[in-house]
Design a protein around this motif. Structure first.
Motif, short mmCIF file in Angstrom:
data_model
loop_
_atom_site.label_atom_id
_atom_site.label_comp_id
_atom_site.label_asym_id
_atom_site.label_seq_id
_atom_site.Cartn_x
_atom_site.Cartn_y
_atom_site.Cartn_z
N VAL A 54 -3.05 -3.41 -1.78
CA VAL A 54 -2.87 -3.91 -0.38
C VAL A 54 -2.24 -5.41 -0.43
CG1 VAL A 54 -4.19 -4.96 1.63
CG2 VAL A 54 -4.69 -2.47 0.61
N SER A 55 -2.58 -6.05 -1.43
CA SER A 55 -2.02 -7.44 -1.67
C SER A 55 -0.58 -7.25 -1.94
CB SER A 55 -2.78 -8.38 -2.68
OG SER A 55 -3.98 -8.71 -2.56
N ALA A 56 -0.21 -6.27 -2.56
CA ALA A 56 1.12 -6.10 -3.13
C ALA A 56 2.10 -5.44 -2.03
CB ALA A 56 1.38 -5.06 -4.14
N ALA A 57 1.47 -4.92 -1.04
CA ALA A 57 2.09 -4.36 0.31
C ALA A 57 2.01 -5.48 1.39
CB ALA A 57 1.45 -2.87 0.54
N ALA A 58 1.23 -6.62 1.38
CA ALA A 58 1.17 -7.41 2.34
C ALA A 58 2.41 -7.81 3.35
CB ALA A 58 0.35 -8.57 2.03
N GLY A 59 3.32 -7.98 2.80
CA GLY A 59 4.73 -8.54 3.17
C GLY A 59 5.61 -7.34 3.34
N SER A 94 -7.35 -3.16 5.77
CA SER A 94 -6.31 -2.59 6.78
C SER A 94 -5.82 -3.53 7.56
CB SER A 94 -7.16 -1.59 7.71
OG SER A 94 -7.50 -0.59 6.98
N ALA A 95 -6.39 -4.67 7.87
CA ALA A 95 -5.87 -5.60 8.62
C ALA A 95 -4.77 -6.56 7.88
CB ALA A 95 -7.05 -6.81 9.35
N GLN A 96 -4.75 -6.30 6.58
CA GLN A 96 -3.69 -6.96 5.79
C GLN A 96 -2.49 -6.23 5.92
OE1 GLN A 96 -5.00 -7.92 1.88
NE2 GLN A 96 -7.02 -8.81 2.65
N LEU A 97 -2.46 -5.19 6.22
CA LEU A 97 -1.22 -4.34 6.43
C LEU A 97 -0.51 -4.41 7.61
CD1 LEU A 97 -2.29 -1.09 4.08
CD2 LEU A 97 -0.75 -3.08 3.55
N PRO A 98 0.57 -4.60 7.69
CA PRO A 98 1.40 -4.51 8.89
C PRO A 98 1.24 -3.13 9.79
CG PRO A 98 2.94 -4.55 7.30
CD PRO A 98 1.79 -4.57 6.62
N GLY A 99 1.15 -2.99 11.09
CA GLY A 99 1.42 -1.68 11.84
C GLY A 99 0.08 -1.12 11.82
N VAL A 144 6.52 -1.55 7.52
CA VAL A 144 5.79 -0.32 7.58
C VAL A 144 6.42 0.84 7.10
CG1 VAL A 144 4.79 1.03 9.52
CG2 VAL A 144 4.81 -1.46 9.54
N ALA A 145 6.11 1.75 6.57
CA ALA A 145 6.61 3.17 6.11
C ALA A 145 7.55 2.85 4.85
CB ALA A 145 7.26 3.73 6.82
N SER A 146 7.42 1.49 4.06
CA SER A 146 8.11 1.29 2.99
C SER A 146 7.17 1.78 1.59
CB SER A 146 8.17 -0.15 2.86
OG SER A 146 6.80 -0.87 2.51
N GLU A 147 7.61 1.97 0.68
CA GLU A 147 6.81 2.77 -0.50
C GLU A 147 5.49 1.87 -0.79
OE1 GLU A 147 6.11 5.22 -3.75
OE2 GLU A 147 7.76 5.34 -2.18
N TRP A 206 3.80 0.02 1.03
CA TRP A 206 3.12 0.01 2.40
C TRP A 206 2.16 1.55 2.42
CZ3 TRP A 206 2.53 3.44 6.62
CH2 TRP A 206 1.75 2.98 7.52
N VAL A 207 3.00 2.55 1.97
CA VAL A 207 2.50 3.83 1.74
C VAL A 207 1.44 3.82 0.77
CG1 VAL A 207 3.01 6.47 1.48
CG2 VAL A 207 4.33 5.04 3.03
N VAL A 208 1.67 3.35 -0.49
CA VAL A 208 0.80 3.38 -1.66
C VAL A 208 -0.33 2.59 -1.10
CG1 VAL A 208 0.63 2.59 -3.76
CG2 VAL A 208 2.50 3.73 -3.30
N ALA A 209 -0.25 1.63 -0.44
CA ALA A 209 -1.70 0.70 0.11
C ALA A 209 -2.36 1.61 0.88
CB ALA A 209 -1.15 -0.42 0.51
N GLN A 210 -1.72 2.37 2.00
CA GLN A 210 -2.48 2.99 2.93
C GLN A 210 -3.24 4.31 2.23
OE1 GLN A 210 -3.19 2.81 5.98
NE2 GLN A 210 -1.54 1.15 6.52
N GLN A 211 -2.51 4.87 1.04
CA GLN A 211 -3.17 5.98 0.40
C GLN A 211 -4.45 5.36 -0.49
OE1 GLN A 211 0.17 7.07 -1.99
NE2 GLN A 211 0.59 8.91 -0.47
#
Length: 168
Positions: free
Chosen positions: A85-90, A163-168, A93-96, A98-103
């Motif tokens: 999630v830290s890696a996907a913070a910036g 979840s709040a750390q991720l956009p969208g 949405v729907a980038s690689e 971001w998807v990995v963090a959501q998974q």
């Protein structure tokens, strides 16, 4: 004359009313017999819950171990999920990333399934025994239910924060 006869029946009761006012009527003070029921009713005696029935002890032990296993699995997934999630913070949405963090958040949520399952089972047991008025063991059941609910609440807060750390 006819008019006087019409009012004659109205004049007859007046002396009777005046006579009772002159006499001392019955006292309106409280009589001794009336205070007889001024005592509080005795409190109903309710037997305290007895010990946990033996058929439930095994189920509670299993739910407690499920809760511990779910907490261990959650803790193991948490650090991995936090780093993803830290890696996907910036990331958009729907980038690689971001998807990995959501998974990863989904895996974290799935890792706590034993805890939420045990909590659902113990809630069902608590409600069934309460409705059937079977109070034996309810303090033990409720104590375990309270511990499991605290675990789930803490895990919910972690998942919401990630979840709040991720956009969208």
């Amino acid at each position: 004359m006819k008019r006087a006869l019409l009012f004659a029946p109205l004049l007859l009761p007046l002396p009777a009313c005046a006579g009772t006012q002159a006499n001392d009527g019955p006292s309106l003070a409280k009589r001794p017999v009336e205070g007889r029921f001024d005592v509080a009713p005795p409190a109903p005696v309710v037997a305290p819950p007895g010990p946990l029935p033996t058929d439930l002890a095994g189920r509670l032990a299993r739910w407690e171990s499920d809760g511990a296993a779910g907490q261990q699995a959650f803790a193991a997934e948490r650090s991995v999920t936090a780093s993803l999630v830290s890696a996907a913070a910036g990331a958009p949405v729907a980038s690689e990333r971001w998807v990995v963090a959501q998974q990863a958040i989904s895996r974290l949520t799935a890792a706590r399934a034993p805890v939420t399952g045990a909590l659902a089972d113990i809630d069902r047991l608590y409600i069934e025994r309460s409705v059937d008025e079977q109070v034996d063991g309810l303090p033990d059941i409720y104590a375990l239910r309270d511990r499991l609910a605290d675990l789930v609440s803490t895990q919910d807060a972690v998942i919401e924060a990630l979840s709040a750390q991720l956009p969208g």
